[in-house]
Design a protein around this motif. Structure first.
Motif: not given
Length: 108
Positions: A93-108
Motif C-alpha cells: 500500500l506504499g511506503p511505511l515508516s516507524a520511529a523508536a527512542r531508547a535511553g535512560p528513563p525520564g529523559i525525553e
C-alpha cells in the motif's frame, strides 16, 4: 449451480479478498518495521551505554538491515544516552515508516 452464478461468487470473493490481503500485508510490514526500529534503538543505546563495543548508528544499521528495512535516521545524544531511530520500508500500500527512542528513563 449455474456457470454465471459460480462466476459471480468467485468474482465477489476475489473482490473482497484482495483488499483484505493487501491490508494484512501492510499491517504485517508496519509491525515488522516497528520491531526493527525498537531493536535498532535498543542496540544503539547499549552501544552508547558501553554495553557493546560498537559505533551506535552502525550497529543500528546492521540490526535494521537484518530486518530487511532501511535506516532513515539515527540520532545519538551521547551526553544523555538517548538514541532516536527512524526506519522505512515499501509495502503493497506504499511506503511505511516507524520511529523508536531508547535511553535512560525520564529523559525525553
Amino acid at each position: 449451480m449455474s456457470a454465471p452464478a459460480l462466476l459471480a461468487c468467485a468474482a465477489s470473493a476475489l473482490a473482497l479478498g484482495l483488499p483484505v490481503i493487501g491490508a494484512a500485508s501492510a499491517l504485517e510490514a508496519h509491525h515488522r518495521i516497528a520491531a526493527a526500529a525498537d531493536s535498532a534503538a535498543l542496540a544503539a543505546a547499549d552501544a552508547v551505554g558501553g554495553w557493546i563495543d560498537a559505533v551506535p548508528c552502525d550497529l543500528a544499521a546492521s540490526v535494521v538491515a537484518a530486518a530487511a528495512t532501511t535506516l532513515t535516521e539515527c540520532t545519538v545524544d551521547a551526553a544523555s544516552g538517548v538514541v532516536r531511530i527512524s526506519v522505512s520500508v515499501y509495502s503493497v500500500l506504499g511506503p511505511l515508516s516507524a520511529a523508536a527512542r531508547a535511553g535512560p528513563p525520564g529523559i525525553e
